[in-house]
Structure formats: structure tokens, C-alpha cells
Design an enzyme around this catalytic site. Structure first.
Site, PDB file in Angstrom:
ATOM      1  CE  LYS A  17      -2.326   2.544   2.972  1.00  0.00           C
ATOM      2  NZ  LYS A  17      -2.080   3.820   2.191  1.00  0.00           N
TER       3      LYS A  17
ATOM      4  CD  GLU B 239      -3.578   7.810   2.752  1.00  0.00           C
ATOM      5  OE1 GLU B 239      -2.353   7.178   2.679  1.00  0.00           O
ATOM      6  OE2 GLU B 239      -3.963   7.764   3.818  1.00  0.00           O
TER       7      GLU B 239
ATOM      8  N   GLY C 256       6.519   5.088   8.127  1.00  0.00           N
ATOM      9  CA  GLY C 256       5.716   6.190   8.507  1.00  0.00           C
ATOM     10  C   GLY C 256       5.894   6.937   9.503  1.00  0.00           C
ATOM     11  N   GLY C 257       5.005   7.361  10.166  1.00  0.00           N
ATOM     12  CA  GLY C 257       4.935   8.152  11.272  1.00  0.00           C
ATOM     13  C   GLY C 257       5.226   7.598  12.753  1.00  0.00           C
TER      14      GLY C 257
ATOM     15  N   GLY D 210       2.902   4.241  13.732  1.00  0.00           N
ATOM     16  CA  GLY D 210       3.753   2.786  13.832  1.00  0.00           C
ATOM     17  C   GLY D 210       3.066   2.424  15.212  1.00  0.00           C
TER      18      GLY D 210
ATOM     19  CD  GLU E 176      13.307   1.017   8.854  1.00  0.00           C
ATOM     20  OE1 GLU E 176      13.775   2.018   9.275  1.00  0.00           O
ATOM     21  OE2 GLU E 176      13.730  -0.025   8.759  1.00  0.00           O
TER      22      GLU E 176
ATOM     23  CB  CYS F 265      12.815   9.327   8.386  1.00  0.00           C
ATOM     24  SG  CYS F 265      13.744   8.339   7.307  1.00  0.00           S
TER      25      CYS F 265
ATOM     26  CD  GLU G  10       9.430  13.047  11.715  1.00  0.00           C
ATOM     27  OE1 GLU G  10       8.183  12.454  11.922  1.00  0.00           O
ATOM     28  OE2 GLU G  10      10.297  12.453  11.179  1.00  0.00           O
TER      29      GLU G  10
HETATM   30  P1  NAD Z   1       1.951   8.406   8.100  1.00  0.00           P
HETATM   31  O1  NAD Z   1       2.078   7.630   9.034  1.00  0.00           O
HETATM   32  O2  NAD Z   1       0.711   9.315   8.099  1.00  0.00           O
HETATM   33  O3  NAD Z   1       1.479   7.423   6.699  1.00  0.00           O
HETATM   34  C1  NAD Z   1       2.447   6.065   6.284  1.00  0.00           C
HETATM   35  C2  NAD Z   1       1.533   5.301   5.594  1.00  0.00           C
HETATM   36  O4  NAD Z   1       0.729   4.676   6.771  1.00  0.00           O
HETATM   37  C3  NAD Z   1       0.571   5.687   4.642  1.00  0.00           C
HETATM   38  O5  NAD Z   1       0.388   4.856   3.742  1.00  0.00           O
HETATM   39  C4  NAD Z   1      -0.724   5.732   5.402  1.00  0.00           C
HETATM   40  O6  NAD Z   1      -1.949   5.543   4.390  1.00  0.00           O
HETATM   41  C5  NAD Z   1      -0.655   4.484   6.332  1.00  0.00           C
HETATM   42  N1  NAD Z   1      -1.693   4.400   7.553  1.00  0.00           N
HETATM   43  C6  NAD Z   1      -2.085   5.675   8.075  1.00  0.00           C
HETATM   44  N2  NAD Z   1      -2.858   5.150   9.050  1.00  0.00           N
HETATM   45  C7  NAD Z   1      -2.738   3.783   9.118  1.00  0.00           C
HETATM   46  C8  NAD Z   1      -3.503   2.952   9.937  1.00  0.00           C
HETATM   47  N3  NAD Z   1      -4.026   3.171  11.052  1.00  0.00           N
HETATM   48  N4  NAD Z   1      -3.114   1.564   9.721  1.00  0.00           N
HETATM   49  C9  NAD Z   1      -2.259   1.056   8.588  1.00  0.00           C
HETATM   50  N5  NAD Z   1      -1.755   2.045   7.809  1.00  0.00           N
HETATM   51  C10 NAD Z   1      -2.011   3.441   8.009  1.00  0.00           C
HETATM   52  O7  NAD Z   1       3.199   9.116   7.507  1.00  0.00           O
HETATM   53  P2  NAD Z   1       3.529   9.829   6.350  1.00  0.00           P
HETATM   54  O8  NAD Z   1       3.005  11.259   6.902  1.00  0.00           O
HETATM   55  O9  NAD Z   1       3.202   9.435   5.148  1.00  0.00           O
HETATM   56  O10 NAD Z   1       5.217  10.024   6.274  1.00  0.00           O
HETATM   57  C11 NAD Z   1       5.965  10.930   7.178  1.00  0.00           C
HETATM   58  C12 NAD Z   1       6.444  10.002   8.209  1.00  0.00           C
HETATM   59  O11 NAD Z   1       7.154   8.978   7.757  1.00  0.00           O
HETATM   60  C13 NAD Z   1       7.439  10.806   8.851  1.00  0.00           C
HETATM   61  O12 NAD Z   1       7.448  10.605  10.261  1.00  0.00           O
HETATM   62  C14 NAD Z   1       8.750  10.257   8.371  1.00  0.00           C
HETATM   63  O13 NAD Z   1       9.834  10.255   9.593  1.00  0.00           O
HETATM   64  C15 NAD Z   1       8.571   8.622   8.502  1.00  0.00           C
HETATM   65  N6  NAD Z   1       9.469   8.250   7.599  1.00  0.00           N
HETATM   66  C16 NAD Z   1      10.321   7.094   8.203  1.00  0.00           C
HETATM   67  C17 NAD Z   1      11.526   6.745   7.329  1.00  0.00           C
HETATM   68  C18 NAD Z   1      12.437   5.723   8.093  1.00  0.00           C
HETATM   69  O14 NAD Z   1      13.112   4.983   7.418  1.00  0.00           O
HETATM   70  N7  NAD Z   1      12.420   5.544   9.249  1.00  0.00           N
HETATM   71  C19 NAD Z   1      11.465   6.870   6.163  1.00  0.00           C
HETATM   72  C20 NAD Z   1      10.610   7.716   5.414  1.00  0.00           C
HETATM   73  C21 NAD Z   1       9.491   8.408   6.215  1.00  0.00           C
END
Ligand code: NAD
Length: 490
Positions: free
Chosen positions: A174, A177, A227-228, A232, A249, A283, A384
Site C-alpha cells: 500500500k 494515498e 511512516g510516522g 507505527g 521505520e 526521516c 518531528e
Molecule cells: P503516516 O504515518 O501518516 O503514513 C504512512 C503510511 O501509513 C501511509 O501509507 C498511510 O496511508 C498509512 N497509514 C496511516 N494510518 C494507518 C493505519 N491506521 N493503519 C495502517 N496504515 C496506516 O506517515 P507519512 O505522513 O506518510 O510519512 C511521514 C513519516 O514517515 C515521517 O514521520 C517520517 O519520519 C516517516 N518516515 C520514516 C522513514 C524511516 O526509514 N525511518 C522513512 C521515510 C519516512
């Protein structure tokens, strides 16, 4: 208009209820596509396809050499479509063409790295008493749910998909979006090279719907999420009910420590790159610069002077050095953090405003921003921000630098600039972070493990560690003397 569909069991699909969501170009605010707004039923269809393909062994049952040859073909196709992928990435995410071009090159290299690695010896034997021959083998985990963010739409996808497929898993993937465009192109490549049906499935839609279904479903054996940190934590709790393997991550607030004995211009240069590359939406961004007090004023002056010169503009303009933020919503988040910083009493040394000049008012542009006069407990130091906003702090000595550097809940990355090698390494070893640099910032390699300490995540991507994330470990004990054990007398 880019044509977007999901890819489930080898077929291109709209959402089962036909709903879509607009996808925007961050440089202009224009709609570039309508993505299928997948439902729980769509996610389940993808999960069942992946489960069937896994059980049939159409992927896990072939030799590593054969899987490797598919991965090499995918890498070649990424090279073949490099220009198209680069332009699509810039259009969807906003990043300048030169950044997108690096991502595309890295994506092809990542497939090649895992194509090679999976054909190398693995497993172990261990010595126990005769007549047992004992060994360890590595096996695929099964159906892997892969969920990624929007900041590197193609590269974050590949960091998961390449090792997951190399290890013999089937996947339900996935994208964010906000940025589904290059992931969809990647799945077109999978179709073109003839990956067996059901091995790689693409679903689009909201995290709380499609992502949640993947994280909670009993037929998904592992969830690998980038993601965030807040998301996570939610995913980890959700996945706990079915005891999935979890790899996370997450976010960061990484320190970049500059000692007075560093090469001054090199330190300024990398510190700028560390925060403003990717418009700070990285990140591992060096979002807290810690400077030794004897050079603090000189450093701030030079850093601000150079930050003001950064060319902000659309990613497809070759003169652009820093592109827009990814979305209107994200722009508003960054602007609100700048207000929080001011309310907390920090001083804006440069930037701090939306860029509306030169026809940029429709895009999501923001000035490179520097905060000084900050204190460790401020939200802009602890949280962050994920945009082109940096705080520059002062430290007295090595001990204080380490204390400040480790003083957040995160532990993703960090850098040290010093020409005293022993001191630099001493400080790096005290950093509670998984990715570090000495006299450098940001470069990363497919060979090296990527991931964080503390609330920056669990597990590692890339390198041999990144492959092992997608493998189960099985011990096999073989009796070479086949006769009853005689434990019970009758
Ligand atoms: P986000 O957590 O909002 O979303 C990431 C993904 O998770 C998206 O595909 C989203 O649709 C999905 N998601 C959201 N809610 C969910 C749920 N309840 N269940 C399952 N999936 C869900 O993050 P973002 O705003 O897209 O990205 C930015 C974040 O990603 C920042 O915090 C950044 O630090 C982190 N990031 C980390 C790394 C790493 O390697 N550590 C790399 C890139 C980005």
C-alpha cells in the site's frame, strides 16, 4: 491525467465501489490523477491472492536463481523507464528532478543488490551429539503487508518490495494515498516482466481503512511499515492481535553536532544538505544542529546567509534547489509549527513564511527556515516537524553535546563534524541512533542497515539485515540412526 488502478491477482482494478480520490501536483495544486479509493474488501482480495500464490509455491518454490533473474529484469526496466519515473516522481511528490533521478537510480540498484544477495549461501549447521545432524535454514515469512509514506514514493516502496520478493514472500503493498503514481508504474513493470499472478499486489486508499485491514488480517504474516511514529504505534497494537512479525521505520529528530575543530565550510554545507534536501521531508533529516559555543555565532551567520540563497521552486525547473512540500495539509502543519516556535519564544533567524512570489502561490512552497535561541524542552526541538525548519542549538563541551543530542524520544540518525577522529568516534558511539555519519550527512547505501533506536522504530531495512527481516529461521534436527528412542518401557 495519469491513469491509476490497483493491481490485484494480476488484474488492474478500480475500487469495488468505484470511489476515487484526487492526487495533486504539489508545485501547482493541480489534480494530476484520481486514485482508486480501495476498501476493506479490496484489501482482502489482495490478501487472499497473495496467500494463494504463497501456498501454491509459484514464487517461494522456485530457485533463488530464478527469483534473482526476475529482480534483475525489474532493475533493467527501472533503468529503461528512468526518465518517465523521474518526471512522475517530481510531478507527484514535488521533489526536484535531480533528487528524483537519484531515487530512481537507487531503486534499480536496490533490486540488483537483493538479486545478488539471495543467490549467496545462507543458513548454518551446528554441532550436537551423534546421531543428530542439526542445521538452520531461512524461509520466507509468507504474506507480507508493506505500507509506505509519501516522502520517497518509489524508493521506500523498493526498500521493502525488493528484499521481500527476494526472500520468496508474496506481498500486499500500500503506497501513501498522497503519492501512488510511481508505485503504480513499478507494478506495471512487475506485470511486464511476468511476475506470477498474485505474487505482488497493489492496493490504494486510506491508511485507516486499507492499511488497517492489512495490519489486522489473520492471513497476513508480517507487516513492514514506514511512516510516522504515531501510526507505527497504532499498527504495532493492531498487529499484536494476530502476533504478526512487525518491522517499523519511523520518525526522527536527528542531531548534527558541529565541533569548533571541524572543517567549517564542509560542516555548513552538509548541515544545509542535511535539513533542506527533500524540503526537510526526510526521516533522517538533521533537524537539530548542535554547534560548539566558540563558533556558534559565526556558524549561524554563515548558515543563514546560505539558506537564504537556496532556490525554491517547482521540481521540474532545472534551476530549483528545493521543491514544495507534498500537500496543502502538510504545508499547514509546517506553518503551524513555525507559529508554535515563535510562541515558545524561539527566534526566526531566516525564513518562516510561505513562498508566494514568482507564480508559486498555488503550490505548497515554504522558505528554508532557521530557529535560534531555542531550549531543549521546546516542542520545535522535541517533535518531528518534517519540513525545511531547523533549530540551531549551542553546546559547551562533548558531554553536553551528547546529552542534548540524545535528549528526545527519537533515535534514528545523527552526524558529527570534527577533525579530531578519536573525538568524533567517541561521540558517535554515545549517540543512541541507528544511522550515523562522521564529517558527512545523509548518504546511505543499499549494503548498509537502515533503521532507528528508541521510538524511531524496530528492525532494519537494507543490507543483509533487511533481507533477514523478511525471513523466518527454522532449526532442523535430523536423526541419522532411525530406531525407537525407548523412553517408555511398554
Ligand atoms: P503516516 O504515518 O501518516 O503514513 C504512512 C503510511 O501509513 C501511509 O501509507 C498511510 O496511508 C498509512 N497509514 C496511516 N494510518 C494507518 C493505519 N491506521 N493503519 C495502517 N496504515 C496506516 O506517515 P507519512 O505522513 O506518510 O510519512 C511521514 C513519516 O514517515 C515521517 O514521520 C517520517 O519520519 C516517516 N518516515 C520514516 C522513514 C524511516 O526509514 N525511518 C522513512 C521515510 C519516512
Amino acid at each position: 491525467m495519469v491513469n491509476l488502478k490497483m493491481f490485484i491477482d494480476g488484474e488492474w482494478k478500480d475500487a469495488e465501489n468505484q470511489e476515487t480520490r484526487p492526487v495533486f501536483n504539489p508545485a501547482s495544486g493541480e489534480v494530476i490523477s484520481y486514485a482508486p479509493e480501495g476498501t476493506r474488501a479490496d484489501a482482502r482480495a489482495a490478501i487472499y491472492a497473495a496467500r494463494r500464490a504463497f501456498e501454491e509455491g509459484v514464487w517461494s518454490g522456485i530457485s533463488a536463481q530464478e527469483r534473482s533473474s526476475y529482480l534483475l529484469k525489474i532493475a533493467d526496466k527501472i533503468d529503461e523507464y528512468a526518465d518517465e519515473l523521474t518526471h512522475l516522481e517530481t510531478m507527484d511528490n514535488g521533489k526536484p528532478l535531480r533528487e528524483a533521478g537519484f531515487d530512481v537510480g537507487d531503486a534499480a540498484a536496490c533490486f540488483r543488490y537483493y538479486a545478488g544477495l539471495i543467490t549467496k549461501p545462507d543458513g548454518q549447521t551446528y554441532h550436537v551429539a551423534d546421531p543428530i545432524q542439526a542445521m538452520v535454514v531461512r524461509e520466507p515469512v509468507g504474506v507480507c503487508g508493506l505500507i509506505v509514506p509519501w516522502n520517497y514514493p518509489l524508493l521506500m516502496s523498493v526498500w521493502k518490495i525488493a528484499p521481500a520478493l527476494a526472500a520468496g514472500n508474496t506481498i500486499v503493498f500500500k503506497p501513501s494515498e498522497v503519492t501512488p503514481v510511481t508505485p503504480k508504474k513499478l507494478f506495471e513493470i512487475f506485470e511486464e516482466v511476468g511476475l506470477p499472478k498474485g505474487v505482488a499486489n497493489l492496493v490504494m486508499g486510506a491508511g485507516a481503512v486499507v492499511g488497517n485491514e492489512i495490519a489486522s488480517h489473520t492471513e497476513v504474516d508480517m507487516i513492514s511499515f514506514t511512516g510516522g511514529t504515531k501510526t507505527g504505534k497504532h499498527i504495532m497494537k493492531t498487529a499484536a492481535d494476530t502476533m504478526k512479525k512487525v518491522s517499523l521505520e519511523l520518525g526522527g529528530k536527528s542531531p548534527n553536532i558541529i565541533f569548533a575543530d571541524a572543517d567549517f565550510e564542509t560542516a555548513v554545507d552538509y548541515a544545509l544538505f542535511g535539513i533542506y534536501a527533500g524540503s526537510g521531508q526526510v526521516c533522517s533529516a538533521g533537524s537539530r544542529i548542535l554547534v560548539e559555543e566558540s563558533i556558534y555565532d559565526q556558524f549561524v551567520q554563515r548558515f543563514v546567509e546560505r539558506a537564504k540563497q537556496i532556490q525554491v521552486g517547482p521540481g521540474d525547473d532545472p534551476a530549483t534547489e528545493m521543491g514544495p512540500l507534498v500537500s496543502q495539509e502538510h504545508l499547514e502543519k509546517i506553518l503551524s509549527y513555525i507559529e508554535i516556535g515563535k510562541e515558545e519564544g524561539a527566534i526566526v533567524a531566516c525564513g518562516g513564511k510561505r513562498v508566494v512570489a514568482n507564480g508559486l502561490e498555488k503550490g505548497y512552497f515554504i522558505e528554508p527556515t532557521v530557529f535560534v535561541d531555542v531550549t531543549q524542552e521546546m516542542r520545535i526541538v522535541q517533535e518531528e516537524i518534517f519540513g525545511p525548519v531547523v533549530v540551531i542549538q549551542k553546546f559547551k563541551d562533548e558531554a553536553e553535546a551528547i546529552k542534548l543530542a540524545n535528549g528526545t524520544v527519537y533515535g534514528l540518525a545523527g552526524g558529527v563534524f570534527s577533525n579530531n577522529g578519536a573525538k568524533a568516534l567517541r561521540v558517535i558511539k554515545k549517540l543512541r541512533a541507528g544511522i550515523t555519519w562522521v564529517n558527512s550527512y545523509h548518504p546511505t547505501y543499499n549494503e548498509a542497515p537502515w533503521g532507528g533506536y528508541k521510538q524511531s522504530g524496530i528492525g532494519r531495512s537494507l543490507g543483509t539485515f533487511g533481507l533477514e527481516e523478511f525471513q523466518e529461521i527454522k532449526q532442523i534436527n535430523i536423526n541419522l540412526q532411525v530406531e525407537p528412542i525407548g523412553w517408555f518401557s511398554n
